[in-house]
Design a protein around this motif. Structure first.
Motif, PDB file in Angstrom:
ATOM      1  N   MET A  50       1.516  -6.787   3.792  1.00  8.11           N
ATOM      2  CA  MET A  50       1.174  -7.458   2.536  1.00  8.11           C
ATOM      3  C   MET A  50       0.677  -6.505   1.462  1.00  8.11           C
ATOM      4  O   MET A  50       1.059  -6.616   0.293  1.00  8.11           O
ATOM      5  N   VAL A  51      -0.177  -5.570   1.821  1.00 13.56           N
ATOM      6  CA  VAL A  51      -0.743  -4.676   0.805  1.00 13.56           C
ATOM      7  C   VAL A  51       0.356  -3.877   0.126  1.00 13.56           C
ATOM      8  O   VAL A  51       0.381  -3.741  -1.108  1.00 13.56           O
ATOM      9  N   ASP A  52       1.304  -3.349   0.906  1.00 14.41           N
ATOM     10  CA  ASP A  52       2.406  -2.591   0.323  1.00 14.41           C
ATOM     11  C   ASP A  52       3.217  -3.447  -0.645  1.00 14.41           C
ATOM     12  O   ASP A  52       3.612  -2.988  -1.728  1.00 14.41           O
ATOM     13  N   ILE A  53       3.464  -4.688  -0.274  1.00 17.10           N
ATOM     14  CA  ILE A  53       4.242  -5.589  -1.127  1.00 17.10           C
ATOM     15  C   ILE A  53       3.509  -5.875  -2.425  1.00 17.10           C
ATOM     16  O   ILE A  53       4.100  -5.860  -3.514  1.00 17.10           O
ATOM     17  N   LEU A  54       2.198  -6.108  -2.342  1.00 18.79           N
ATOM     18  CA  LEU A  54       1.414  -6.404  -3.546  1.00 18.79           C
ATOM     19  C   LEU A  54       1.408  -5.218  -4.502  1.00 18.79           C
ATOM     20  O   LEU A  54       1.563  -5.382  -5.722  1.00 18.79           O
ATOM     21  N   LEU A  55       1.218  -4.030  -3.969  1.00 12.67           N
ATOM     22  CA  LEU A  55       1.208  -2.841  -4.817  1.00 12.67           C
ATOM     23  C   LEU A  55       2.592  -2.590  -5.410  1.00 12.67           C
ATOM     24  O   LEU A  55       2.728  -2.208  -6.578  1.00 12.67           O
ATOM     25  N   GLU A  56       3.614  -2.835  -4.620  1.00  4.93           N
ATOM     26  CA  GLU A  56       4.992  -2.670  -5.085  1.00  4.93           C
ATOM     27  C   GLU A  56       5.295  -3.585  -6.269  1.00  4.93           C
ATOM     28  O   GLU A  56       6.028  -3.208  -7.194  1.00  4.93           O
ATOM     29  N   HIS A  57       4.732  -4.803  -6.249  1.00  5.14           N
ATOM     30  CA  HIS A  57       4.996  -5.786  -7.305  1.00  5.14           C
ATOM     31  C   HIS A  57       3.957  -5.750  -8.431  1.00  5.14           C
ATOM     32  O   HIS A  57       3.967  -6.612  -9.311  1.00  5.14           O
ATOM     33  N   GLY A  58       3.062  -4.789  -8.393  1.00  6.63           N
ATOM     34  CA  GLY A  58       2.116  -4.626  -9.494  1.00  6.63           C
ATOM     35  C   GLY A  58       1.061  -5.698  -9.581  1.00  6.63           C
ATOM     36  O   GLY A  58       0.512  -5.949 -10.666  1.00  6.63           O
ATOM     37  N   VAL A  59       0.723  -6.345  -8.477  1.00  2.78           N
ATOM     38  CA  VAL A  59      -0.337  -7.359  -8.473  1.00  2.78           C
ATOM     39  C   VAL A  59      -1.667  -6.676  -8.755  1.00  2.78           C
ATOM     40  O   VAL A  59      -2.005  -5.663  -8.133  1.00  2.78           O
ATOM     41  N   ARG A  60      -2.440  -7.230  -9.695  1.00  2.00           N
ATOM     42  CA  ARG A  60      -3.682  -6.591 -10.122  1.00  2.00           C
ATOM     43  C   ARG A  60      -4.931  -7.321  -9.647  1.00  2.00           C
ATOM     44  O   ARG A  60      -6.045  -6.861  -9.879  1.00  2.00           O
ATOM     45  N   PHE A  61      -4.767  -8.480  -8.990  1.00  2.00           N
ATOM     46  CA  PHE A  61      -5.925  -9.253  -8.526  1.00  2.00           C
ATOM     47  C   PHE A  61      -5.641  -9.768  -7.133  1.00  2.00           C
ATOM     48  O   PHE A  61      -4.606 -10.402  -6.890  1.00  2.00           O
ATOM     49  N   VAL A  62      -6.553  -9.505  -6.195  1.00  2.00           N
ATOM     50  CA  VAL A  62      -6.408  -9.949  -4.811  1.00  2.00           C
ATOM     51  C   VAL A  62      -7.709 -10.609  -4.365  1.00  2.00           C
ATOM     52  O   VAL A  62      -8.803 -10.103  -4.649  1.00  2.00           O
ATOM     53  N   THR A  63      -7.582 -11.739  -3.685  1.00  2.08           N
ATOM     54  CA  THR A  63      -8.727 -12.322  -3.002  1.00  2.08           C
ATOM     55  C   THR A  63      -8.508 -12.165  -1.507  1.00  2.08           C
ATOM     56  O   THR A  63      -7.379 -12.280  -1.024  1.00  2.08           O
ATOM     57  N   THR A  64      -9.578 -11.875  -0.792  1.00  2.00           N
ATOM     58  CA  THR A  64      -9.504 -11.751   0.656  1.00  2.00           C
ATOM     59  C   THR A  64     -10.404 -12.820   1.269  1.00  2.00           C
ATOM     60  O   THR A  64     -11.438 -13.173   0.710  1.00  2.00           O
ATOM     61  N   SER A  65      -9.982 -13.338   2.418  1.00  2.75           N
ATOM     62  CA  SER A  65     -10.698 -14.472   3.012  1.00  2.75           C
ATOM     63  C   SER A  65     -10.506 -14.493   4.515  1.00  2.75           C
ATOM     64  O   SER A  65      -9.818 -13.640   5.081  1.00  2.75           O
ATOM     65  N   SER A  66     -11.115 -15.490   5.163  1.00  6.44           N
ATOM     66  CA  SER A  66     -10.935 -15.738   6.597  1.00  6.44           C
ATOM     67  C   SER A  66     -11.286 -14.531   7.449  1.00  6.44           C
ATOM     68  O   SER A  66     -10.551 -14.152   8.357  1.00  6.44           O
TER      69      SER A  66
END
Length: 322
Positions: A90-106
């Motif tokens: 998931m982290v690689d995919i988010l960085l690849e798509h330029g996502v600038r906000f992440v929430t972490t949970s569970s």
């Protein structure tokens, strides 16, 4: 993705949440798998609020989801990563798509939080106690999502309601906070702000939205539910789970060796997608007792913001002289 606040048809807020995330309205949809589909997240984003993509859908589906979001909006949105069962990619995919906000949970603060922040990603962690909030702050997160036990789904073992938890955390930890659990309208949003929040997250209210990716039977069940029909099960194994009461969930209310999550999780997709209310379980918060209509997400946000302003003004007029 730009973090410049976009124009919105709603009055624009100005606080640490809106400035950090580049949004006009500090209202987020809960990143619920199946429920928060591209239609719902896009509608929330288009309203100038905080659209959150569910990371629980897995890396392959998340990639397709992000590609669709890129086609439909140039506004900022975020992605949730459920730490305890996150897809390693998931982290690689988010960085690849330029996502600038992440929430972490569970789970505890993820070991990849430092990597995200080094890449310029803003990270908020979901907490359910003062202890977990302090751990998240010590780990260097940018903000917190404080969840009270009123909310649906897996809950913290301590089961602390938002009215107690939120002011406890905001009085001790100086980080921007989004409040979750029991938020459904402008009244509850104003209450959360009075207790120290600068944003709110809606789960059950967005489940009963026109765009939510669930069967009409579940939406109607939320609309029809009383405040007493959202119940906590699985307390005995320290994995409390707040769900809508059905004939299927009743046997899990009393302490036993049964594990509702283990026994029923496989059939949850059937309940959400096919509308069979007696298979699986529906993660529904206590606030279902205050929802009486299925509405488009943009209308939920519009009404919430309007009522929020009315409540603040009325409190000042009614309770102060002069």
């Amino acid at each position: 993705m730009s973090t410049t606040p976009m124009k919105s048809p709603l009055p624009a807020f100005d606080n640490r949440i809106t400035r950090t995330l580049g949004v006009a309205v500090p209202i987020a949809n809960a990143p619920m798998g199946t429920v928060a589909n591209p239609e719902l997240v896009s509608a929330v984003t288009a309203a100038g609020a905080i659209g959150l993509v569910p990371g629980s859908i897995g890396a392959t589906r998340a990639r397709a989801f992000l590609e669709r979001m890129a086609e439909t909006t140039n506004r900022p949105f975020g992605v949730n990563i459920p730490v305890s069962f996150a897809d390693p990619g998931m982290v690689d995919i988010l960085l690849e798509h330029g996502v600038r906000f992440v929430t972490t949970s569970s789970g505890p603060v993820a070991p990849y939080t430092a990597r995200l922040r080094e890449a310029g990603v803003t990270v908020f962690h979901v907490v359910t106690s003062l202890e977990t909030a302090q751990q998240a702050a010590d780990a260097g997160v940018d903000g917190l999502i404080v969840e009270g036990s009123e909310g649906g789904g897996l809950r913290g073992a301590t089961e602390i309601p938002l009215m107690v938890l939120l002011p406890l955390i905001t009085s001790r930890i100086d980080l921007p906070v989004i409040a979750a659990g029991g938020i459904v309208d402008g009244v509850s949003m104003a209450a959360a702000f009075a207790l120290g929040a600068e944003g709110v997250q809606m789960g059950t209210r967005m489940l009963a939205s026109a765009e939510a990716g669930v069967h009409a039977n579940l939406k109607q069940a939320v609309v029809s539910a009383s405040e007493a029909e959202s119940i906590m099960i699985n307390r005995h194994n320290q994995r409390p789970l707040r769900v809508l009461r059905t004939a299927t969930t009743r046997k899990y209310e009393a302490p036993s060796q049964l594990d509702a999550f283990r026994d029923l999780i496989r059939d949850v997709p059937r309940l959400y997608e096919e509308g069979d209310m007696e298979v699986g379980f529906a993660s529904v918060g206590q606030v279902s007792g205050r929802i009486d209509q299925v509405l488009p997400a943009a209308e939920v946000i519009r009404r919430t913001v309007a009522e929020f302003g009315e409540v603040i003004g009325r409190l000042s007029r009614d309770h102060f002289k002069g």
